[in-house]
Scaffold this motif. Sequence first.
Motif, PDB file in Angstrom:
ATOM      1  N   ARG A 204       0.888  -1.184   0.091  1.00 61.41           N
ATOM      2  CA  ARG A 204       0.091  -0.107   0.000  1.00 61.41           C
ATOM      3  C   ARG A 204       0.719   1.191  -0.007  1.00 61.41           C
ATOM      4  N   ASP A 227      -0.214   8.050  -9.918  1.00 60.91           N
ATOM      5  CA  ASP A 227       0.433   8.218  -8.749  1.00 60.91           C
ATOM      6  C   ASP A 227      -0.101   7.891  -7.417  1.00 60.91           C
ATOM      7  N   ALA A 228       0.409   8.166  -6.448  1.00 59.35           N
ATOM      8  CA  ALA A 228      -0.058   7.515  -5.141  1.00 59.35           C
ATOM      9  C   ALA A 228      -1.701   8.028  -4.594  1.00 59.35           C
ATOM     10  N   ASP A 229      -2.078   8.932  -5.436  1.00 57.18           N
ATOM     11  CA  ASP A 229      -3.535   9.232  -4.977  1.00 57.18           C
ATOM     12  C   ASP A 229      -4.370   8.545  -6.248  1.00 57.18           C
ATOM     13  N   GLU A 230      -3.547   7.719  -7.118  1.00 57.88           N
ATOM     14  CA  GLU A 230      -4.555   7.136  -7.953  1.00 57.88           C
ATOM     15  C   GLU A 230      -4.947   8.001  -9.135  1.00 57.88           C
ATOM     16  N   GLN A 231      -4.254   9.060  -9.498  1.00 57.34           N
ATOM     17  CA  GLN A 231      -4.377  10.021 -10.500  1.00 57.34           C
ATOM     18  C   GLN A 231      -3.522   9.602 -11.625  1.00 57.34           C
ATOM     19  N   ARG A 259      -0.816  16.098 -15.229  1.00 57.42           N
ATOM     20  CA  ARG A 259      -0.219  15.837 -14.051  1.00 57.42           C
ATOM     21  C   ARG A 259       1.381  15.288 -14.056  1.00 57.42           C
TER      22      ARG A 259
END
Length: 331
Positions: A204, A227-231, A259
């Motif tokens: 995670r 990315d880590a924000d699921e973007q 981004r």
Amino acid sequence: MTTGQWWIVALSEQLAPGKVLAAVCNGQQLALFRNSEGEAFALEDRCPHRRVPLSPGQVRPGGLQCPYHGWTFDGASGRCTDIPNLRRDEKIPPAAVAAYPVAELNGFIHVLTGEGEGEAAPAAALPGAAYRASGREYTGTAVVGIGFGHYLDLMLDGTQCLLSFPGVVITDFFMGDPRLDGGYLVLDRGAVWAGKGVGPAFVRDHPLLVRTRVPLAGGDITAELLDADEQPLVTVLIGASANLRGTTSLAWRGFAHERAAGAPFGWRLRRLAGRAPFTVAQAIDARAVALVEAAPSRERGGAAARTIPITPAITAAAGCNGARAQQETFP
Ligand code: FES
């Protein structure tokens, strides 16, 4: 009701007006062509007269002209529209070649194969309908030396054998099991920026994800670097279908999103320099493939059962009489 399957068979830019392109889709050899008005068509790549390929032929006002004796076949119906040098008392015989419905969306040419009435599919039903490129796109086509069903399975089990994102290391960590989403299996893997170590011990905590979306039917695959924000940082849409002799046809488009927060300087520099943010493998390392354990792909209901069958002559889909034409003989 249409029961066939839409497949991505080529990139729109591969088929300029007046051009013909040989393609194989779901095991069917096709002659794709575009008329001077810009409309694309797909015919079986075999003349019903003497069985030669139509794809080396010429685009004429009446359709695609066979390179051998010059018979011309209408792109929509497949019917013969012209035969050179007919005598006044001779008529065009009821010859036809199988014709397949064609649709274009998002820079892809789609062909419908399978049994059905050949009705036009709504755009939303076409594979890759959700793909929306922004900025520079990176495209390509290839035929790879791995069977279609195995290609789909490997996209789940061993993504790194088929796809890479320069500057990124795709790890072996799966984020749980594949989840079913509207006829697709979706799987996330942990990934890290290259040169930053192998990544954290807990999945995670990975700074990046590689998300693959693999169809249960059809061949449109979406792979994304998140990315880590699921973007999404990078999106790639790959159209895959069975080619001949255990190979797979691919056509893809992809792009880097605006981004880039958190991306290393080198990665952003690559983007500014216009370097492709992903690579679709065109030469697949068979030894690496052999070492990949079949794991998430088991969710596809059994790899063998999920292999899309090669469809026999598709004639009903286009409402034409191609199958009958193949049994007739013409002088
Ligand atoms: S083989 Fe095509 S017209 Fe004769």
